[in-house]
Design a protein around this motif. Structure first.
Motif, PDB file in Angstrom:
ATOM      1  N   UNK A 141       0.830  -1.202   0.000  1.00  0.00           N
ATOM      2  CA  UNK A 141       0.000   0.000   0.000  1.00  0.00           C
ATOM      3  C   UNK A 141       0.861   1.247   0.000  1.00  0.00           C
ATOM      4  N   UNK A 142       1.835   1.200   0.899  1.00  0.00           N
ATOM      5  CA  UNK A 142       2.718   2.359   1.014  1.00  0.00           C
ATOM      6  C   UNK A 142       3.442   2.630  -0.300  1.00  0.00           C
ATOM      7  N   UNK A 143       3.909   1.549  -0.913  1.00  0.00           N
ATOM      8  CA  UNK A 143       4.656   1.716  -2.166  1.00  0.00           C
ATOM      9  C   UNK A 143       3.752   2.247  -3.269  1.00  0.00           C
ATOM     10  N   UNK A 144       2.526   1.721  -3.293  1.00  0.00           N
ATOM     11  CA  UNK A 144       1.584   2.187  -4.302  1.00  0.00           C
ATOM     12  C   UNK A 144       1.293   3.680  -4.122  1.00  0.00           C
ATOM     13  N   UNK A 145       1.181   4.062  -2.869  1.00  0.00           N
ATOM     14  CA  UNK A 145       0.896   5.459  -2.568  1.00  0.00           C
ATOM     15  C   UNK A 145       2.007   6.373  -3.093  1.00  0.00           C
ATOM     16  N   UNK A 146       3.205   5.784  -3.233  1.00  0.00           N
ATOM     17  CA  UNK A 146       4.346   6.581  -3.671  1.00  0.00           C
ATOM     18  C   UNK A 146       4.512   6.579  -5.185  1.00  0.00           C
ATOM     19  N   UNK A 147       3.692   5.806  -5.883  1.00  0.00           N
ATOM     20  CA  UNK A 147       3.791   5.752  -7.335  1.00  0.00           C
ATOM     21  C   UNK A 147       3.728   7.127  -7.974  1.00  0.00           C
ATOM     22  N   UNK A 148       4.538   7.319  -8.935  1.00  0.00           N
ATOM     23  CA  UNK A 148       4.569   8.629  -9.565  1.00  0.00           C
ATOM     24  C   UNK A 148       5.653   9.500  -8.968  1.00  0.00           C
ATOM     25  N   UNK A 149       5.828   9.366  -7.658  1.00  0.00           N
ATOM     26  CA  UNK A 149       6.929  10.101  -7.025  1.00  0.00           C
ATOM     27  C   UNK A 149       8.243   9.337  -7.183  1.00  0.00           C
ATOM     28  N   UNK A 150       8.154   8.032  -6.932  1.00  0.00           N
ATOM     29  CA  UNK A 150       9.347   7.203  -7.063  1.00  0.00           C
ATOM     30  C   UNK A 150       8.970   5.971  -7.874  1.00  0.00           C
ATOM     31  N   UNK A 151       9.810   5.592  -8.798  1.00  0.00           N
ATOM     32  CA  UNK A 151       9.470   4.384  -9.556  1.00  0.00           C
ATOM     33  C   UNK A 151      10.298   3.197  -9.064  1.00  0.00           C
ATOM     34  N   UNK A 152       9.727   2.017  -9.204  1.00  0.00           N
ATOM     35  CA  UNK A 152      10.380   0.798  -8.745  1.00  0.00           C
ATOM     36  C   UNK A 152      11.062   0.099  -9.910  1.00  0.00           C
ATOM     37  N   UNK A 153      12.087  -0.689  -9.615  1.00  0.00           N
ATOM     38  CA  UNK A 153      12.705  -1.499 -10.669  1.00  0.00           C
ATOM     39  C   UNK A 153      11.682  -2.468 -11.242  1.00  0.00           C
ATOM     40  N   UNK A 154      11.787  -2.705 -12.524  1.00  0.00           N
ATOM     41  CA  UNK A 154      10.763  -3.501 -13.202  1.00  0.00           C
ATOM     42  C   UNK A 154      10.831  -4.978 -12.848  1.00  0.00           C
ATOM     43  N   UNK A 155      12.001  -5.450 -12.464  1.00  0.00           N
ATOM     44  CA  UNK A 155      12.182  -6.886 -12.230  1.00  0.00           C
ATOM     45  C   UNK A 155      11.216  -7.414 -11.185  1.00  0.00           C
ATOM     46  N   UNK A 156      10.901  -6.604 -10.236  1.00  0.00           N
ATOM     47  CA  UNK A 156      10.109  -7.104  -9.114  1.00  0.00           C
ATOM     48  C   UNK A 156       8.617  -7.101  -9.419  1.00  0.00           C
TER      49      UNK A 156
END
Lengths: 206, 206
Positions: A141-156
């Motif tokens: 949830x927390x990571x989703x909330x940060x979408x747009x601000x920070x992007x995650x590596x695609x591998x995961x």
DNA sequence: CCCTTCGGATACATGAACGTATCCGATACA
DNA sequence: TGTATCGGATACGTTCATGTATCCGAAGGG
């Protein structure tokens, strides 16, 4: 099926709590496998009668103990995650969560005992898996909330996947910590692992 | 201090081996904490006399068992790592190593028992730490050998650090595997984690 | 203030595991 | 083939944890 005689509840709750607390200490010090019921009662200042009045078996107590503490930790993690705004400040978040998760080595010891216990009892395993799923969900949830601000590596994959990775890193660091008992080193390592996982390796820590 | 009467060694070696093998199965099935000496002897087809003739205590047997198997695994990993040339083919290497490390769930169960055992016995912990160090070193060597062909993310530091991360990922995945018993999922996850850790997130799996 | 009910203590019986001491068969060596 | 020694089996006594059954004191209701 179950009669629930709810009178005199005060004393009872207190002794139950004392039993759980004593059990935690004894489990941490000696390991679930080597602990006898009497040992716990002794540490709590009770006789075995008190134990059998509150729990049917040692496994039952262990289960109750785990749930109590695990819920506590989970809420603390959730709190730590909620603490900053929509933009995810990775280092700060990681620091705060790490503080909670790697605070108490005794808890890690007990948790590991519970893991190997669960690994051989499907019922217990289910409970532990659910608990882990809840924790992952909070992180996701927390990571989703940060979408747009920070992007995650695609591998995961998605946030769910990233959360999975976070938990795995936590578990991995825990193992080393149990052996060398170096909490500070573990915190540092968990931090490095999480930033490596959650951020683009090329972009961070230039 | 110790007399070493080395006659009649054949029968003795055989029973010792059978005891260790039986112990492995029993430990995997029921967990170190719940296993009695007699149980192992029964599984091996011996009487307790045979046990006490070969080991002084259950801990001693457990230690011997761990060392035997751990050395085996370590050499298998080393072999898997040596198998390709100087250029590190991450997916291929990861696949081969993963195959070895996550092959036998029973071994993971026993290994976890040994971990929680070691966590409370400094002597045993030292042995386990040394073993882990050897394994890390093998991985680090391999990574160093690949320098120039493939670069590592900077967050993890040198090859030693990257190897540390690899082991942590392995341990982390193991935990989940012990609970859900899904070997294939675990392999997939370990693969994803390792590629995420060992390669630049932005560059892989476009 | 009594008295019913509940919680924990005590006492007891049972069973399991341990470690040892001793015995017997097997094996290696002359 | 004889024989000394070694390895594993058997038998024994002891300890320890468990679970139950019973008893006593204390809390709470009338």
């Amino acid at each position: 099926m179950e009669d629930t005689p709810k009178r005199v509840t005060r004393r009872r709750a207190a002794t139950r709590a004392r039993l759980l607390e004593a059990a935690f200490e004894v489990f941490a010090a000696r390991g679930f496998g080597r602990v006898s019921i009497e040992e716990i009662c002794e540490a709590a200042g009770f006789s075995r009668g008190a134990f059998y009045s509150n729990f049917a078996t040692l496994d039952e107590l262990f289960f109750a103990l785990y749930q109590e503490r695990a819920d506590l930790i989970a809420s603390q993690v959730a709190e730590a995650l909620a603490q900053d705004g929509p933009g995810l400040d990775v280092p700060a978040s990681v620091d705060r969560v790490t503080e909670v998760l790697l605070l108490d080595v005794d808890w890690l010891l007990v948790k590991s005992d519970f893991l190997v216990h669960a690994a051989r009892d499907p019922e217990v395993a289910r409970a532990l898996l659910e608990h882990r799923a809840r924790l992952r969900e909070a992180i996701a949830d927390r990571l989703r909330r940060a979408r747009g601000h920070t992007e995650l590596p695609a591998v995961l994959g998605d946030a769910q996947g990233a959360a999975h990775a976070v938990v795995a890193a936590y578990d991995g660091v825990t193992v080393q910590l149990l052996l060398d008992r170096d909490v500070e080193a573990a915190r540092a390592w968990l931090g490095r692992l999480l930033t490596a996982l959650l951020t683009d390796g090329s972009r961070i820590l230039a």
